[in-house]
Scaffold this motif. Structure first.
Motif, mmCIF file in Angstrom:
data_model
loop_
_atom_site.group_PDB
_atom_site.id
_atom_site.type_symbol
_atom_site.label_atom_id
_atom_site.label_comp_id
_atom_site.label_asym_id
_atom_site.label_seq_id
_atom_site.Cartn_x
_atom_site.Cartn_y
_atom_site.Cartn_z
ATOM 1 N N ARG A 178 0.650 -1.210 -0.044
ATOM 2 C CA ARG A 178 -0.094 0.006 0.212
ATOM 3 C C ARG A 178 0.989 1.025 0.269
ATOM 4 N NH1 ARG A 178 -5.187 -0.379 4.004
ATOM 5 N NH2 ARG A 178 -5.317 2.063 2.514
ATOM 6 N N GLN B 29 1.760 1.385 -3.527
ATOM 7 C CA GLN B 29 0.995 2.190 -4.195
ATOM 8 C C GLN B 29 0.590 3.271 -4.001
ATOM 9 O OE1 GLN B 29 -2.611 0.119 -3.695
ATOM 10 N NE2 GLN B 29 -3.273 0.765 -5.931
ATOM 11 N N ASP C 10 -1.357 -5.705 -5.610
ATOM 12 C CA ASP C 10 -1.770 -5.545 -7.190
ATOM 13 C C ASP C 10 -1.918 -7.033 -7.425
ATOM 14 O OD1 ASP C 10 -0.227 -2.761 -7.080
ATOM 15 O OD2 ASP C 10 1.728 -3.846 -7.621
ATOM 16 N N LYS D 195 -14.266 -2.926 -8.623
ATOM 17 C CA LYS D 195 -13.046 -2.131 -8.552
ATOM 18 C C LYS D 195 -13.601 -0.842 -7.639
ATOM 19 C CE LYS D 195 -8.916 -0.014 -9.719
ATOM 20 N NZ LYS D 195 -7.969 -0.334 -8.903
ATOM 21 N N MET E 5 -12.352 3.140 -5.669
ATOM 22 C CA MET E 5 -11.040 4.474 -6.144
ATOM 23 C C MET E 5 -12.079 5.192 -5.300
ATOM 24 S SD MET E 5 -10.372 3.754 -10.006
ATOM 25 C CE MET E 5 -12.638 3.432 -10.667
ATOM 26 N N ARG F 190 -5.691 6.119 -4.301
ATOM 27 C CA ARG F 190 -4.741 5.057 -3.908
ATOM 28 C C ARG F 190 -4.910 3.864 -4.166
ATOM 29 N NH1 ARG F 190 -1.506 6.246 0.731
ATOM 30 N NH2 ARG F 190 -1.848 7.997 1.377
ATOM 31 N N TYR F 191 -5.882 3.977 -4.814
ATOM 32 C CA TYR F 191 -6.648 2.459 -5.042
ATOM 33 C C TYR F 191 -6.842 2.494 -7.006
ATOM 34 C CZ TYR F 191 -7.632 1.544 -0.249
ATOM 35 O OH TYR F 191 -6.999 1.748 0.938
#
Length: 274
Positions: free
Chosen positions: A5, A8, A187, A194, A196, A204-205
């Motif tokens: 994380r 990312q 990942d 999904k 976000m 972050r996503y």
């Protein structure tokens, strides 16, 4: 999970710097809306239930009803509606003040979906959490004059996400129909939905660009309206602007409530509070 994380997040910070501050501008948000509208899968939570393909746009309202109202106006200009979740227990705004209620009611009348942004406030007993969610939704429904049927959890713990709370006649933004919970996300983690989020002024996503939105059958996007403004700001400048707005709001409120404050109003409005 922490290292993944963090990596990312660092990658996203570099992307943010390349894009510039305008990634949290209303123009940037309009571009996200354009992608969603062109895709044609946009749904409310109720409409998305049971569908194999959808895009949901959600806003958790922290600190400022005014910023949420401005974002709703941006959406209105593009014939777009989404879901706004408002807090009941917080020290930043009063959801039942006349001014805030008027803005929220206006948003509802213009087609926006209004829900509860539920704060745990230390609660860990899941039965108590369920009762409290229902109680707060019922009270808000009574006060606003329209039914509140959706909620999101403020800063949800893993226990809350794992609980997958479902209540009769109520939709949870984090229930498994709209959100995929995983203890460890890398990942390579396969997610049915999904997700976000612009939390902490960082996507972050994944950024909700055309590739990320169209590459998944089910998508939920979360923004926090206080982070967005007309010109777009970095995190520090955004907080500075927000605190100035809240300061002016407090001065105006005191002036409205207290007859003896009027002679001081201009002094406090001119005072540099940075």
């Amino acid at each position: 999970m922490g290292n993944n994380r963090k990596q990312q997040g660092n990658r996203q910070i570099l992307m943010n710097k390349k894009r510039g501050n305008n990634m949290f501008s209303y123009d940037d948000y309009r571009e996200i809306i354009r992608i969603i509208q062109a895709d044609g899968r946009y749904c409310s939570y109720a409409d998305a239930l049971g569908k194999e393909r959808f895009i949901i746009m959600r806003h958790d309202v922290e600190y400022s009803v005014d910023r949420a109202y401005q974002m709703a106006r941006v959406e209105q200009s593009m014939d777009f509606v989404s879901t706004y979740f408002f807090q009941w227990t917080n020290n930043s705004y009063n959801i039942l003040s006349r001014r805030n209620m008027d803005m929220i009611k206006d948003m509802h009348e213009r087609g926006q979906h209004i829900g509860l942004h539920f704060a745990l406030n230390g609660m860990t007993d899941m039965q108590q959490v369920r009762r409290r969610i229902k109680m707060e939704m019922d009270i808000l429904s009574e006060m606003f004059g329209f039914e509140i049927t959706e909620f999101s959890v403020h800063r949800p713990s893993k226990d809350i996400l794992r609980e997958n709370i479902k209540l009769e006649g109520v939709l949870n933004a984090y229930q498994d129909d709209f959100f995929t919970f995983a203890d460890k996300i890398t990942d390579d983690t396969k997610l049915r939905v999904k997700y976000m989020s612009d939390a902490n002024h960082i996507w972050r996503y994944g950024y909700p660009n055309e590739e990320n939105i169209m590459s998944y059958d089910k998508v939920q996007i979360l923004t926090h309206p206080f982070a967005w403004s007309k010109k777009g700001c970095n995190n520090f400048e955004n907080y500075r602007m927000l605190l100035q707005e809240k300061y002016v709001e407090l001065v105006e409120s005191v002036d409205h409530e207290c007859k003896d404050f009027g002679e001081y109003k201009e002094y406090f409005l001119e005072k540099d509070v940075r």
